[in-house]
Design a protein around this motif. Structure first.
Motif, PDB file in Angstrom:
ATOM      1  N   SER A 267      -1.457   1.324   8.411  1.00 16.78           N
ATOM      2  CA  SER A 267      -1.435   2.093   9.659  1.00 16.78           C
ATOM      3  C   SER A 267      -0.101   2.021  10.394  1.00 16.78           C
ATOM      4  N   LYS A 268       0.531   0.847  10.394  1.00 16.47           N
ATOM      5  CA  LYS A 268       1.771   0.701  11.152  1.00 16.47           C
ATOM      6  C   LYS A 268       3.000   1.044  10.313  1.00 16.47           C
ATOM      7  N   ASP A 269       3.154   0.373   9.171  1.00 15.75           N
ATOM      8  CA  ASP A 269       4.356   0.585   8.363  1.00 15.75           C
ATOM      9  C   ASP A 269       4.353   1.951   7.668  1.00 15.75           C
ATOM     10  N   GLU A 292       3.968  -2.558  -1.990  1.00 16.61           N
ATOM     11  CA  GLU A 292       3.509  -3.854  -1.464  1.00 16.61           C
ATOM     12  C   GLU A 292       2.036  -3.769  -1.060  1.00 16.61           C
ATOM     13  N   LEU A 293       1.652  -2.670  -0.432  1.00 14.94           N
ATOM     14  CA  LEU A 293       0.260  -2.482  -0.035  1.00 14.94           C
ATOM     15  C   LEU A 293      -0.650  -2.532  -1.257  1.00 14.94           C
ATOM     16  N   ARG A 294      -0.245  -1.856  -2.343  1.00 11.84           N
ATOM     17  CA  ARG A 294      -1.065  -1.852  -3.561  1.00 11.84           C
ATOM     18  C   ARG A 294      -1.220  -3.272  -4.098  1.00 11.84           C
ATOM     19  N   LYS A 295      -0.174  -4.062  -4.022  1.00  7.62           N
ATOM     20  CA  LYS A 295      -0.221  -5.420  -4.557  1.00  7.62           C
ATOM     21  C   LYS A 295      -1.061  -6.343  -3.662  1.00  7.62           C
ATOM     22  N   VAL A 296      -0.963  -6.176  -2.349  1.00 11.21           N
ATOM     23  CA  VAL A 296      -1.771  -6.997  -1.436  1.00 11.21           C
ATOM     24  C   VAL A 296      -3.252  -6.639  -1.600  1.00 11.21           C
ATOM     25  N   ILE A 297      -3.540  -5.356  -1.817  1.00 10.84           N
ATOM     26  CA  ILE A 297      -4.917  -4.938  -2.079  1.00 10.84           C
ATOM     27  C   ILE A 297      -5.435  -5.620  -3.337  1.00 10.84           C
ATOM     28  N   ASN A 298      -4.585  -5.712  -4.344  1.00 13.82           N
ATOM     29  CA  ASN A 298      -4.965  -6.381  -5.586  1.00 13.82           C
ATOM     30  C   ASN A 298      -5.319  -7.844  -5.325  1.00 13.82           C
TER      31      ASN A 298
END
Length: 474
Positions: A267-269, A292-298
């Motif tokens: 939402s922010k970045d 990075e979002l995809r990896k943190v979701i993983n």
């Protein structure tokens, strides 16, 4: 005989090797080929020799020679064909398209070397045609591309094709369920394998759902039903299990932190991918944030998979949002150019390596500030809790980094796991709640947890050529 993908030239030199035995293997091998390599994107090297002499054939048949078709191991087959007349063989890459019911339909041979005649190849492959209904063969000079004479390529483009080896994923899932999870008939003890099962299952369903080829969907429809049954069994078993080693509050707290980070990134970045959807030029920094979002979701999904039932129930709503964000993230990343993704991912890996280096020094400093001899003292408890949290952050960042980039830190991390177990036991003995890594074993006091790793950043330049973005297929 071995799988069609593992045969070697020497397998056909054995005294018992005959075309009669090989013919049955060839038909089953074609079905394997259709399951795993069914479009140009998944084409595999092949070797086709029209006059191979099988030692086990009658002398008159052996003298004339017979067909030998093999895939994979191109270097070994290249040596095998040295000295053979080019009119007797062809080599290159191949795939076996499937029809709308998922059955083998057309073998496409993309010839890069050799001069065997099409009519001779068609004749020699008649034993296969007799065993597989509506089976045909197309021989293409060079690679099949859009606009070529290959109507198979056009048909596959209409259906979308598939670049994911769904057959291999299915076999991996089946192996885990039957071997590591004991057929899901009793208590699940191997949480690491459970995590792997759930990750593979999610990947399989996602890839099959996005596949537009009705033949592929039909081919795996029965397994999808089986997979759903297994997931229901897992849920039932976990509901009945008690997990005293991972307090639900601590686990859900860690998941909450990951979820907060995911929401901030989205939402922010990334501002909910607004730039991605407008078709504008996208800055490298934003692409890195999406990766990075995809990896943190993983990481979130892995941690959720191995969490106790109570923690999972507490985070059900958050998990549903994460699953939706995973699909959105994947869809937007797939719109981007592959080279752009490689460059952005390399930069992200470099950034993560630097962060890991900083966290490593922080862990060393925090460790030295705590007196662990004789158990934790009251004044050291807050420091120990802080160190546990730092170790967890380090662990999560390792998961967010490509395998190659994280390699210099793995020796350090192995020592950290021992320290982490000791800290959690000490915090438990002191009446405090630590991280979710409790242990039934008596941990060994770690006197010296690390030695400085050298050349950690020397690998950074090599990362430019690397692409590791957790199951995203481009």
């Amino acid at each position: 005989m071995k799988s069609i993908f593992k045969i070697r030239p020497e397998d056909f030199q054995k005294p018992v090797a005959s075309f009669k035995k090989y013919r049955k293997f060839l038909v089953s091998g074609m079905r394997q080929l259709a399951e795993l390599h069914n479009n140009p994107k998944t084409a595999i090297p092949f070797c086709l020799h029209l006059k191979h002499q099988y030692p086990g054939d009658p002398k008159e048949i052996q003298a004339a020679g017979n067909i030998l078709f093999a895939v994979n191991n191109p270097s070994k087959w290249k040596n095998h064909l040295k000295g053979v007349d080019q009119k007797e063989y062809i080599t290159g890459t191949c795939f076996l398209a499937v029809d709308s019911q998922g059955q083998p339909s057309k073998l496409v041979l993309q010839v890069l070397k050799g001069k065997a005649k099409t009519i001779d190849i068609q004749k020699k492959l008649r034993p296969v045609k007799k065993k597989i209904n509506n089976f045909s063969i197309e021989i293409v000079k060079g690679l099949a591309k859009n606009g070529s004479e290959s109507d198979t390529q056009d048909a596959l483009s209409d259906h979308g094709g598939s670049s994911v080896d769904l057959g291999q994923v299915r076999k991996s899932i089946e192996l885990i369920v039957q071997k590591d999870l004991a057929g899901l008939k009793s208590e699940i003890k191997n949480l690491k394998k459970l995590q792997e099962f759930q990750s593979l299952a999610a990947n399989f369903k996602e890839q099959l759902e996005s596949n537009k080829n009705p033949g592929i969907k039909a081919q795996f429809s029965d397994f999808m039903s089986q997979l759903q049954q297994w997931e229901n069994q897992v849920e039932k078993l976990l509901t009945n299990q008690q997990d005293d080693q991972n307090p639900a509050e601590n686990v859900s707290g860690g998941l909450s932190d990951l979820f907060s980070r995911i929401k901030d990134l989205a939402s922010k970045d990334l501002k909910n991918f607004s730039v991605f959807q407008q078709g504008q030029q996208i800055a490298k920094e934003l692409i890195q944030k999406a990766l990075e979002l995809r990896k943190v979701i993983n990481v979130f999904e892995h941690e959720f998979a191995k969490a106790p039932v109570a923690a999972q129930k507490k985070m059900e709503k958050e998990q549903a949002q994460v699953l939706e964000l995973r699909k959105t993230t994947l869809d937007n990343l797939k719109k981007l150019d592959k080279n752009t993704l490689k460059e952005a991912n390399a930069g992200l890996n470099q950034q993560k390596v630097q962060e890991l280096g900083v966290d490593k020094k922080t862990i060393q400093t925090q460790y030295k500030s705590i007196n662990l001899k004789g158990g934790l003292k009251a004044g050291d408890i807050p420091k120990a809790q802080e160190l546990v949290n730092t170790i967890q952050e380090f662990k999560n960042k390792l998961k967010e980094t490509s395998k190659r980039a994280r390699q210099p830190f793995m020796g350090f991390f192995k020592k950290l796991k021992k320290l982490n177990r000791f800290l959690n036991k000490s915090l438990k003995d002191a009446g405090q709640s630590g991280d979710n890594q409790g242990s039934q074993q008596d941990p060994v006091l770690v006197k010296q947890i690390v030695e400085e790793q050298t050349k950690v950043f020397a690998e950074v330049e090599a990362l430019v050529k690397e692409l590791d973005i957790f199951n995203i297929k481009l």
